[in-house]
Design an enzyme around this catalytic site. Structure first.
Site, short mmCIF file in Angstrom:
data_model
loop_
_atom_site.label_atom_id
_atom_site.label_comp_id
_atom_site.label_asym_id
_atom_site.label_seq_id
_atom_site.Cartn_x
_atom_site.Cartn_y
_atom_site.Cartn_z
N HIS A 99 -6.83 -5.73 -1.69
CA HIS A 99 -5.88 -4.81 -1.34
C HIS A 99 -4.89 -5.64 -0.27
O HIS A 99 -5.20 -5.52 0.86
CB HIS A 99 -6.40 -3.59 -0.69
CG HIS A 99 -5.45 -2.52 -0.43
ND1 HIS A 99 -4.81 -1.84 -1.21
CD2 HIS A 99 -4.97 -1.78 0.89
CE1 HIS A 99 -3.99 -0.93 -1.00
NE2 HIS A 99 -4.18 -1.02 0.42
N ASP A 122 -8.63 -5.06 -6.40
CA ASP A 122 -8.20 -3.88 -5.53
C ASP A 122 -9.08 -2.85 -5.55
O ASP A 122 -8.90 -2.09 -6.63
CB ASP A 122 -6.85 -3.61 -5.39
CG ASP A 122 -6.25 -3.03 -4.22
OD1 ASP A 122 -7.08 -2.44 -3.43
OD2 ASP A 122 -5.03 -2.85 -4.02
N SER A 138 0.83 -1.18 0.04
CA SER A 138 0.09 0.15 0.07
C SER A 138 0.90 1.17 -0.20
O SER A 138 1.55 1.32 -0.90
CB SER A 138 -0.81 0.03 1.32
OG SER A 138 -1.90 0.91 1.11
#
Length: 220
Positions: free
Chosen positions: A204, A172, A84
């Protein structure tokens, strides 16, 4: 000694399987609570406003310099890895300071802050003015958009020297597949070294055991 720099934001200290896995393989693992991280007070968190690829990255470099000076790592063999924001930090590391890192692993990492924000789901729109816009910028504002592009690794891929592994979940909603697709395509067009894997049944991050085993085998 082999070494790795693993950008990480945390609210608490706990057992971290990734850190333990890397340590088991002989790596020194440095996890940095750079400015903008939560859990260290409002002042520390707000210090991250408009500092993506700026002082937030400087914090990683300063921490790395400290452990190098202590003799814990070989500065010629430092990798950067994260998911991320950590994936973004990996891409920033390889583009903004390519002389520092010998390899990178980006997991669902944004490559373009403009396309990232523009891809957010409609139900996020009401909250963007309180979180993303103050910290990253509003792409509808021409000045902000220019600044966001200046802090986006996608536009600096020609600087990449080190091999890169990119992992992405096809479903995602936070960091869409476009973020990984576009930087991988740009690197390959310039003859750069990148390995890319997309998991069609992930979002994600990687939740399924078989995908985690596959990806971390590639990373190793």
């Amino acid at each position: 000694p082999r070494s790795t720099l693993f950008p990480y934001t945390t609210l608490f200290r706990s057992f971290d399987p990734q850190a333990q896995w890397l340590a088991n393989r002989g790596y020194v693992v440095l996890q940095v609570n750079y400015r903008g991280s939560t859990g260290f007070g409002k002042r520390h968190m707000l210090a991250g406003r408009r500092e993506f690829a700026g002082k937030m990255h400087t914090d990683l470099l300063d921490a790395l310099d400290a452990v190098v000076k202590e003799g814990l790592v070989d500065p010629r063999r430092v990798g950067i890895m994260g998911g991320s924001y950590g994936g973004y930090a990996t891409l920033v590391g390889l583009t903004f300071t390519p002389e520092v890192f010998s390899c990178g692993v980006s997991i669902v990492g944004p490559s373009n802050l403009v396309s990232l924000v523009e891809s957010f789901p409609p139900y996020w729109r009401a909250s963007l003015g309180n979180n993303w816009f103050p910290f990253v910028g509003d792409p509808r504002n021409p000045a902000d958009r220019k600044d966001m592009e200046a802090r986006s690794p996608l536009f600096f891929v020609e600087r990449i020297r080190a091999p890169l592994l990119v992992g992405q979940g096809a479903n995602d909603p936070r960091v869409t597949q476009r973020e990984s697709d576009q930087i991988v395509e740009a690197i390959r067009k310039r003859g750069g070294e990148v390995e890319y894997v997309v998991y069609p049944d992930e979002g994600h991050g990687f939740a399924r055991a078989e995908n985690r085993l596959d990806f971390y085998a590639r990373a190793e």
